[in-house]
Design an enzyme around this catalytic site. Sequence first.
Site, PDB file in Angstrom:
ATOM      1  N   SER A 130       0.842  -1.331   0.081  1.00 40.30           N
ATOM      2  CA  SER A 130      -0.038   0.145   0.016  1.00 40.30           C
ATOM      3  C   SER A 130       0.968   1.349   0.024  1.00 40.30           C
ATOM      4  CB  SER A 130      -0.886  -0.007   1.200  1.00 40.30           C
ATOM      5  OG  SER A 130      -0.226   0.092   2.412  1.00 40.30           O
ATOM      6  N   LYS A 167       0.889   4.771   7.000  1.00 39.78           N
ATOM      7  CA  LYS A 167       0.321   5.510   6.241  1.00 39.78           C
ATOM      8  C   LYS A 167       0.713   6.771   6.512  1.00 39.78           C
ATOM      9  CE  LYS A 167      -2.743   2.741   4.205  1.00 39.78           C
ATOM     10  NZ  LYS A 167      -1.964   1.383   4.798  1.00 39.78           N
TER      11      LYS A 167
END
Length: 216
Positions: A130, A167
Amino acid sequence: MTNLELGQRLESRRTALGLTLDDVALRVGVAKSTIQRYEKGKIEKLKLPVIDAIAAALDTDPAWLLGKTETVGPYAPPPAVQIVRVPVLGLVPAGIPIEAIEDIVDWEEIPAAMCSGERQYFGLRVKGDSMYPEYLDGDTIIVRKTPVFESGDVCVVYVNGFDATLKRVKVDESGAWTLFPRNPEYPPKTYSAEEVRTVPLSIAGVVVELRRKVKG
């Protein structure tokens, strides 16, 4: 200081010591022609380890070679850097103190100075894609353990009490958090200020360094 001026200092110190180009080349561990190029200023952006090796060969202060002082010699080796080992974790489950996690997959060394002010660090093995291509599956990141972050930091985030996710976190004026993956195939996810409190979201730490082992 220009490369030529550095080279002139190198040559003057070598001559004053009665050393040949071969002598210095042998001490530094490079070819005679390389020392010649150093003296002529033909090699740009000499790295600090090279400067230090030349200074040691000429028994002088690296600061003098770089024109930061007019005092010539003697050479003093740089102080040894104290290091500490931090665990690299395979996962960071919520609610468990970092020091109590047993899923240690490796160890990394960091300068002890990073731990001043009682700062704590841990390593984390990146999983998934990701955050590709900035962070690759299998990479190791060094994380400063803290619940505090600046908007835009890459963080290890707890979402809904599950294992931590990596993230980039941005906070808007309303207090909403948006978790941004690096890989465009994954959409960002926004949580309102209320959801940040109720889901909940929290920060395990902020990424301070990426360490990637090059595969042979």
